[in-house]
Design a protein around this motif. Structure first.
Motif, PDB file in Angstrom:
ATOM      1  N   ARG A   1       0.844  -1.192   0.000  1.00 33.87           N
ATOM      2  CA  ARG A   1       0.000   0.000   0.000  1.00 33.87           C
ATOM      3  C   ARG A   1       0.879   1.241   0.000  1.00 33.87           C
ATOM      4  O   ARG A   1       2.018   1.205   0.429  1.00 33.87           O
ATOM      5  N   ALA A   2       0.332   2.341  -0.508  1.00 33.31           N
ATOM      6  CA  ALA A   2       1.075   3.602  -0.573  1.00 33.31           C
ATOM      7  C   ALA A   2       0.139   4.752  -0.248  1.00 33.31           C
ATOM      8  O   ALA A   2      -1.065   4.687  -0.503  1.00 33.31           O
ATOM      9  N   LYS A   3       0.707   5.815   0.313  1.00 34.30           N
ATOM     10  CA  LYS A   3      -0.061   7.037   0.584  1.00 34.30           C
ATOM     11  C   LYS A   3       0.121   7.975  -0.597  1.00 34.30           C
ATOM     12  O   LYS A   3       1.245   8.254  -1.010  1.00 34.30           O
TER      13      LYS A   3
ATOM     14  N   LEU B   1      -5.049  13.277   1.151  1.00 36.37           N
ATOM     15  CA  LEU B   1      -4.139  12.153   1.328  1.00 36.37           C
ATOM     16  C   LEU B   1      -4.962  10.891   1.563  1.00 36.37           C
ATOM     17  O   LEU B   1      -5.836  10.858   2.421  1.00 36.37           O
ATOM     18  N   SER B   2      -4.690   9.861   0.780  1.00 35.41           N
ATOM     19  CA  SER B   2      -5.384   8.583   0.963  1.00 35.41           C
ATOM     20  C   SER B   2      -4.391   7.445   0.781  1.00 35.41           C
ATOM     21  O   SER B   2      -3.312   7.618   0.225  1.00 35.41           O
ATOM     22  N   GLU B   3      -4.777   6.282   1.258  1.00 38.29           N
ATOM     23  CA  GLU B   3      -3.932   5.107   1.147  1.00 38.29           C
ATOM     24  C   GLU B   3      -4.582   4.138   0.170  1.00 38.29           C
ATOM     25  O   GLU B   3      -5.746   3.781   0.319  1.00 38.29           O
TER      26      GLU B   3
END
Length: 137
Positions: A92-94, A101-103
């Motif tokens: 997963r990445a931000k 901002l979401s993941e």
């Protein structure tokens, strides 16, 4: 052209490499015995036997088998190392999407790589072709 991530995923696919087709270990070892240089050595060994120098023939054939063993071992270890590196990649990445901002899963990332590369400081003489296909150029 649309700039949203959903369009890029639909158009270019997910941000992942396809899994390579796996061949059996026996076939991969056989490949080491039948590549071009090995075939030349097989012929050289056979010619050595025909010419009456069996010691040379056995030595050449031994070189083929030893080389195949080392090459197979190195190829196998490289595949294992690549698999270990692949397991270390983040899942997963931000990211910032629409200013928030979401993941998200890494496979759904769609970077505007043209803008990212174009923003790098480069000398004027340095040119990069950023086209992924002829239709984008």
């Amino acid at each position: 052209m649309k700039k949203n991530p959903e369009f890029r995923i639909k158009h270019y696919g997910f941000n992942e490499l396809p899994e390579p087709a796996r061949r059996s270990l026996l076939l991969r070892f056989t490949d080491q015995l039948t590549h071009f240089m090995a075939l030349l050595l097989w012929v050289a060994g056979t010619l050595a036997f025909i010419s009456g120098t069996p010691e040379l023939g056995w030595a050449i054939w031994a070189v083929i088998w030893i080389n195949a063993g080392f090459s197979f071992s190195q190829e196998f270890q490289a595949e294992q190392a690549l698999a270990a590196l692949n397991k270390m990649l983040p899942v997963r990445a931000k990211v910032y999407r629409d200013g928030t901002l979401s993941e998200i899963p890494v496979r759904e990332m769609s970077c505007n790589w043209k803008r990212a590369i174009a923003s790098l400081p480069m000398p004027e003489w340095f040119q990069i072709n950023l086209c992924m296909s002829m239709s984008q150029c």
